[in-house]
Design a protein around this motif. Sequence first.
Motif, PDB file in Angstrom:
ATOM      1  N   ASN A   1       7.972   1.722  -7.004  1.00 29.02           N
ATOM      2  CA  ASN A   1       7.622   0.483  -7.701  1.00 29.02           C
ATOM      3  C   ASN A   1       8.801  -0.043  -8.518  1.00 29.02           C
ATOM      4  OD1 ASN A   1       5.079   0.679  -6.617  1.00 29.02           O
ATOM      5  ND2 ASN A   1       4.086   1.303  -8.508  1.00 29.02           N
TER       6      ASN A   1
ATOM      7  N   ASP B   1       3.667  -6.695   2.866  1.00 29.52           N
ATOM      8  CA  ASP B   1       2.978  -5.432   2.617  1.00 29.52           C
ATOM      9  C   ASP B   1       2.240  -5.099   3.905  1.00 29.52           C
ATOM     10  OD1 ASP B   1       1.535  -3.229   1.819  1.00 29.52           O
ATOM     11  OD2 ASP B   1       0.615  -4.203   0.084  1.00 29.52           O
ATOM     12  N   TYR B   2       2.755  -4.124   4.588  1.00 31.02           N
ATOM     13  CA  TYR B   2       2.357  -3.700   5.935  1.00 31.02           C
ATOM     14  C   TYR B   2       1.238  -2.670   5.795  1.00 31.02           C
ATOM     15  CZ  TYR B   2       3.834  -1.649  10.512  1.00 31.02           C
ATOM     16  OH  TYR B   2       3.922  -1.181  11.791  1.00 31.02           O
TER      17      TYR B   2
ATOM     18  N   CYS C   1      -1.796  -3.588   3.829  1.00 32.81           N
ATOM     19  CA  CYS C   1      -1.947  -3.901   2.404  1.00 32.81           C
ATOM     20  C   CYS C   1      -3.272  -3.489   1.781  1.00 32.81           C
ATOM     21  CB  CYS C   1      -1.749  -5.397   2.183  1.00 32.81           C
ATOM     22  SG  CYS C   1      -3.031  -6.423   2.941  1.00 32.81           S
TER      23      CYS C   1
ATOM     24  N   GLY D   1      -4.580  -5.238  -1.503  1.00 28.21           N
ATOM     25  CA  GLY D   1      -3.455  -5.850  -2.197  1.00 28.21           C
ATOM     26  C   GLY D   1      -3.180  -5.307  -3.585  1.00 28.21           C
TER      27      GLY D   1
ATOM     28  N   LYS E   1      -1.855  -2.637  -4.693  1.00 25.99           N
ATOM     29  CA  LYS E   1      -0.590  -1.947  -4.940  1.00 25.99           C
ATOM     30  C   LYS E   1       0.601  -2.897  -4.891  1.00 25.99           C
ATOM     31  CE  LYS E   1      -2.230   2.520  -3.406  1.00 25.99           C
ATOM     32  NZ  LYS E   1      -2.170   3.546  -2.389  1.00 25.99           N
ATOM     33  N   SER E   2       0.525  -3.939  -4.087  1.00 25.25           N
ATOM     34  CA  SER E   2       1.681  -4.821  -3.933  1.00 25.25           C
ATOM     35  C   SER E   2       1.675  -6.012  -4.879  1.00 25.25           C
ATOM     36  CB  SER E   2       1.794  -5.307  -2.491  1.00 25.25           C
ATOM     37  OG  SER E   2       0.609  -5.951  -2.086  1.00 25.25           O
TER      38      SER E   2
ATOM     39  N   LEU F   1       4.546 -13.192  -1.125  1.00 25.87           N
ATOM     40  CA  LEU F   1       3.983 -11.938  -0.625  1.00 25.87           C
ATOM     41  C   LEU F   1       2.978 -12.231   0.474  1.00 25.87           C
ATOM     42  CD1 LEU F   1       3.480  -8.833  -0.768  1.00 25.87           C
ATOM     43  CD2 LEU F   1       1.707  -9.348  -2.466  1.00 25.87           C
TER      44      LEU F   1
ATOM     45  N   GLY G   1       0.412 -10.097   2.932  1.00 26.38           N
ATOM     46  CA  GLY G   1      -0.206  -8.800   3.170  1.00 26.38           C
ATOM     47  C   GLY G   1      -0.968  -8.824   4.477  1.00 26.38           C
TER      48      GLY G   1
ATOM     49  N   ASP H   1       5.201  -0.279   3.180  1.00 28.77           N
ATOM     50  CA  ASP H   1       3.869   0.246   3.466  1.00 28.77           C
ATOM     51  C   ASP H   1       3.621   1.414   2.525  1.00 28.77           C
ATOM     52  OD1 ASP H   1       1.477   1.182   4.666  1.00 28.77           O
ATOM     53  OD2 ASP H   1       2.620   2.402   6.072  1.00 28.77           O
ATOM     54  N   TYR H   2       2.513   1.407   1.856  1.00 28.39           N
ATOM     55  CA  TYR H   2       2.151   2.559   1.039  1.00 28.39           C
ATOM     56  C   TYR H   2       1.553   3.619   1.940  1.00 28.39           C
ATOM     57  CZ  TYR H   2       3.040   0.961  -3.683  1.00 28.39           C
ATOM     58  OH  TYR H   2       3.647   0.575  -4.836  1.00 28.39           O
TER      59      TYR H   2
END
Length: 131
Positions: A49, A66-67, A69, A72, A74-75, A85, A87, A130-131
């Motif tokens: 982050n 955000d791949y 997401c 949303g 987290k992004s 952004l 997502g 990506d998380y």
Amino acid sequence: DRVMTSLSDDYKVGEKNHYNERYAGDSSTIPRKVNHNDIVNENAVQYFNAIVKGIVKERGEISMLDYGCGTGDKSVPLIGNQTILKGIDISDKSISKAMEKYSDLQNVSFEVMDCERTSFPDNSFDLIFDY
């Protein structure tokens, strides 16, 4: 004539169903389970982050994807006012929740899309994660 799907496609269907079920109702009432991986990854997430926020601060205007997401959560906190952004997620319920939560943000959009088969032209984003 039976159509064969790849293991990857079967996995994606399972993921989509899992998150559609998870976000079908009021997700605020779903207790969050904390497991060992959450604790171990906390420092890595904070470091990630900080890197993203640093890039956003340094570059100012940036386009991010955000791949996978989810909703949303987290992004969206990582972006600045000049950040665009996008997502994407395979779960239509997750995307629906994200759109509800962040409908007031002009620089944020969400779309149901298979992350392995995106429709974006090459070099559409400055940062993809990506998380």
